[in-house]
Design a protein around this motif. Structure first.
Motif, PDB file in Angstrom:
ATOM      1  N   THR A 264      54.622  48.287  27.019  1.00 60.98           N
ATOM      2  CA  THR A 264      55.008  46.907  26.760  1.00 60.98           C
ATOM      3  C   THR A 264      54.434  45.976  27.817  1.00 60.98           C
ATOM      4  N   VAL A 265      54.466  46.399  29.052  1.00 58.94           N
ATOM      5  CA  VAL A 265      54.063  45.547  30.172  1.00 58.94           C
ATOM      6  C   VAL A 265      52.539  45.472  30.311  1.00 58.94           C
ATOM      7  N   ALA A 266      51.862  46.612  30.183  1.00 57.44           N
ATOM      8  CA  ALA A 266      50.438  46.705  30.519  1.00 57.44           C
ATOM      9  C   ALA A 266      49.546  45.678  29.817  1.00 57.44           C
ATOM     10  N   PRO A 267      49.714  45.406  28.503  1.00 60.25           N
ATOM     11  CA  PRO A 267      48.803  44.459  27.855  1.00 60.25           C
ATOM     12  C   PRO A 267      48.786  43.067  28.484  1.00 60.25           C
ATOM     13  N   PHE A 268      49.877  42.639  29.110  1.00 66.60           N
ATOM     14  CA  PHE A 268      49.918  41.300  29.697  1.00 66.60           C
ATOM     15  C   PHE A 268      49.048  41.190  30.949  1.00 66.60           C
ATOM     16  N   GLU A 269      48.595  42.317  31.455  1.00 68.21           N
ATOM     17  CA  GLU A 269      47.677  42.250  32.582  1.00 68.21           C
ATOM     18  C   GLU A 269      46.325  41.668  32.170  1.00 68.21           C
ATOM     19  N   TYR A 270      46.056  41.585  30.859  1.00 70.63           N
ATOM     20  CA  TYR A 270      44.794  41.027  30.393  1.00 70.63           C
ATOM     21  C   TYR A 270      44.656  39.541  30.697  1.00 70.63           C
ATOM     22  N   VAL A 271      45.725  38.888  31.073  1.00 73.03           N
ATOM     23  CA  VAL A 271      45.636  37.501  31.502  1.00 73.03           C
ATOM     24  C   VAL A 271      44.673  37.381  32.684  1.00 73.03           C
ATOM     25  N   GLY A 272      44.524  38.465  33.442  1.00 73.50           N
ATOM     26  CA  GLY A 272      43.611  38.456  34.580  1.00 73.50           C
ATOM     27  C   GLY A 272      42.155  38.282  34.191  1.00 73.50           C
ATOM     28  N   LEU A 273      41.780  38.602  32.948  1.00 73.90           N
ATOM     29  CA  LEU A 273      40.387  38.474  32.526  1.00 73.90           C
ATOM     30  C   LEU A 273      39.920  37.015  32.500  1.00 73.90           C
ATOM     31  N   PRO A 274      40.581  36.128  31.758  1.00 73.41           N
ATOM     32  CA  PRO A 274      40.138  34.723  31.805  1.00 73.41           C
ATOM     33  C   PRO A 274      40.290  34.095  33.188  1.00 73.41           C
ATOM     34  N   LEU A 275      41.287  34.543  33.951  1.00 74.77           N
ATOM     35  CA  LEU A 275      41.435  34.020  35.309  1.00 74.77           C
ATOM     36  C   LEU A 275      40.250  34.402  36.183  1.00 74.77           C
ATOM     37  N   ALA A 276      39.751  35.641  36.030  1.00 77.50           N
ATOM     38  CA  ALA A 276      38.592  36.082  36.810  1.00 77.50           C
ATOM     39  C   ALA A 276      37.345  35.286  36.437  1.00 77.50           C
ATOM     40  N   VAL A 277      37.159  35.043  35.150  1.00 74.74           N
ATOM     41  CA  VAL A 277      36.027  34.226  34.709  1.00 74.74           C
ATOM     42  C   VAL A 277      36.132  32.820  35.301  1.00 74.74           C
ATOM     43  N   PHE A 278      37.352  32.270  35.301  1.00 73.52           N
ATOM     44  CA  PHE A 278      37.572  30.928  35.837  1.00 73.52           C
ATOM     45  C   PHE A 278      37.235  30.849  37.321  1.00 73.52           C
ATOM     46  N   TRP A 279      37.777  31.789  38.131  1.00 79.91           N
ATOM     47  CA  TRP A 279      37.506  31.768  39.571  1.00 79.91           C
ATOM     48  C   TRP A 279      36.029  32.030  39.855  1.00 79.91           C
ATOM     49  N   GLY A 280      35.421  32.938  39.086  1.00 74.56           N
ATOM     50  CA  GLY A 280      34.001  33.218  39.276  1.00 74.56           C
ATOM     51  C   GLY A 280      33.141  31.992  39.032  1.00 74.56           C
ATOM     52  N   TRP A 281      33.504  31.219  38.009  1.00 77.81           N
ATOM     53  CA  TRP A 281      32.762  29.997  37.709  1.00 77.81           C
ATOM     54  C   TRP A 281      33.053  28.893  38.728  1.00 77.81           C
ATOM     55  N   LEU A 282      34.324  28.711  39.071  1.00 73.60           N
ATOM     56  CA  LEU A 282      34.722  27.606  39.941  1.00 73.60           C
ATOM     57  C   LEU A 282      34.270  27.802  41.384  1.00 73.60           C
ATOM     58  N   ILE A 283      34.458  29.016  41.926  1.00 75.51           N
ATOM     59  CA  ILE A 283      34.207  29.265  43.352  1.00 75.51           C
ATOM     60  C   ILE A 283      32.801  29.784  43.610  1.00 75.51           C
ATOM     61  N   PHE A 284      32.309  30.692  42.739  1.00 77.94           N
ATOM     62  CA  PHE A 284      31.037  31.367  43.013  1.00 77.94           C
ATOM     63  C   PHE A 284      29.910  30.956  42.063  1.00 77.94           C
ATOM     64  N   ALA A 285      30.197  30.032  41.128  1.00 76.85           N
ATOM     65  CA  ALA A 285      29.186  29.549  40.176  1.00 76.85           C
ATOM     66  C   ALA A 285      28.538  30.703  39.410  1.00 76.85           C
ATOM     67  N   GLN A 286      29.367  31.677  39.008  1.00 77.87           N
ATOM     68  CA  GLN A 286      28.873  32.837  38.272  1.00 77.87           C
ATOM     69  C   GLN A 286      29.570  32.922  36.918  1.00 77.87           C
ATOM     70  N   LEU A 287      28.784  33.187  35.871  1.00 80.98           N
ATOM     71  CA  LEU A 287      29.337  33.436  34.543  1.00 80.98           C
ATOM     72  C   LEU A 287      28.809  34.775  34.039  1.00 80.98           C
ATOM     73  N   PRO A 288      29.592  35.495  33.237  1.00 87.99           N
ATOM     74  CA  PRO A 288      29.162  36.830  32.784  1.00 87.99           C
ATOM     75  C   PRO A 288      27.942  36.780  31.870  1.00 87.99           C
ATOM     76  N   VAL A 289      27.175  37.890  31.868  1.00 88.10           N
ATOM     77  CA  VAL A 289      26.085  38.053  30.901  1.00 88.10           C
ATOM     78  C   VAL A 289      26.696  38.430  29.560  1.00 88.10           C
TER      79      VAL A 289
END
Length: 325
Positions: A264-289
């Motif tokens: 029940t709990v584990a699927p909600f950890e996927y919120v970390g995926l869009p957050l990682a994309v956001f921080w990567g773009w905002l702080i490091f100017a990186q977007l995934p291939v």
């Protein structure tokens, strides 16, 4: 009327969401500092500060007596698992974009669902199992098995580090579910921080002078083996932020997996995926291939399906069988 189980599940979801937010901030801070400090120094400072915060939570949940345990060996194994997960994942962060490393690490919720069958005796049906396999296809896609070394820009070993971290993390969280029956979340957090401190001090005694980093250009190895240095004034704010985050992460994740089923709990950890994309773009100017975008879509889709299927099953069980009058 909501049941006690439903209330606990809702509270566990709030804990996991807050914990994942803290993890995303922590990962961003670690990557920000990975070019100047050794990993074991950052882990030591973060855990020492996190331990101080966690001791305050221990007092709130019952005082020093809750730190006593009849299962010290299992707690030690749990601590080593999360140390292995963090060290391997953070080593990957030094070489990979934040979103790539995070997406590969998100094999962890899939592994938690899979491993909950033999370890916790939880039931996972054919539809959820199919969704897990689809998620693993996303992991394989992000590994880009068809690409050559010149295209990947990092070694295959670095790409596998987040997946290894995911396995260690999954085993850790399943042990949290077992140990949480008799231990408070703050106590579980304290044991984790103590494990980090012991291991990082061991790294310092063996490699703290940086002698093993000489001659290597691999950013992950440099991050692991670089010599300790005294943090600069501005960096202390980042380190204090990591310490506070460490306490939040340790408590929230321990509490979430303590009070609700892992599936029940584990699927909600996927919120970390869009957050990682956001921080990567905002702080490091990186977007995934594109391969990483596709892998994220497969993993996120499979995770959401697993969650929705779990909720559907819970509603059926709550209603019970229909009886003829």
């Amino acid at each position: 009327m909501t049941t006690s189980a439903e209330n606990k599940s809702g509270l566990a979801i709030l804990f996991i969401l807050f914990g994942v937010l803290a993890i995303s901030v922590n990962d961003m801070l670690i990557k920000q500092l990975s070019g100047d400090y050794p990993l074991h120094e950052l882990v030591f400072l973060r855990s020492a500060l996190g331990l101080a915060f966690s001791m305050f939570l221990v007092q709130m949940e019952g005082g020093w007596r809750i730190l006593k345990t009849r299962q010290p060996v299992l707690h030690a194994i749990r601590g080593l698992l999360i140390v292995a997960a963090n060290m391997s994942y953070f080593a990957a962060l030094a070489a990979l974009p934040l979103a790539d490393a995070t997406a590969l690490f998100f094999a962890a919720p899939l592994l938690i669902t899979l491993l909950s069958i033999p370890i916790l005796g939880e039931k996972v049906g054919i539809l959820r199992m199919t969704a897990v396999l689809v998620g693993f296809c996303g992991v394989i896609l992000m590994q880009r098995p068809w690409a050559g070394a010149e295209t990947l820009e990092v070694s295959r070993l670095v790409l596998l580090l987040p997946v290894f971290a995911a396995l260690m993390y999954a085993l850790n969280q399943l042990m949290t579910r077992k140990l949480g029956v008799s231990s408070k979340a703050s106590a579980l957090s304290v044991y984790i921080h103590m494990s980090f401190i012991v291991v990082s001090l061991g790294f310092y005694l063996v490699a703290g002078d940086g002698r093993f980093a000489a001659g290597t250009e691999n950013p992950s190895l440099q991050f692991l083996l670089r010599a300790w240095i005294w943090p600069s004034g501005a960096d202390w704010w980042f380190i204090l932020g990591m310490g506070a985050n460490a306490a939040i992460i340790g408590y929230c994740l321990s509490q979430a997996y303590r009070i609700a089923d892992a599936a029940t709990v584990a699927p909600f950890e996927y919120v970390g995926l869009p957050l990682a994309v956001f921080w990567g773009w905002l702080i490091f100017a990186q977007l995934p291939v594109w391969e990483v975008w596709a892998g994220i879509a497969l993993i996120l889709g499979s995770g959401l399906f697993v969650f929705l299927r779990e909720q559907q099953k819970a509603r059926v069980v709550a209603r019970g069988p229909i009886k003829r009058q």
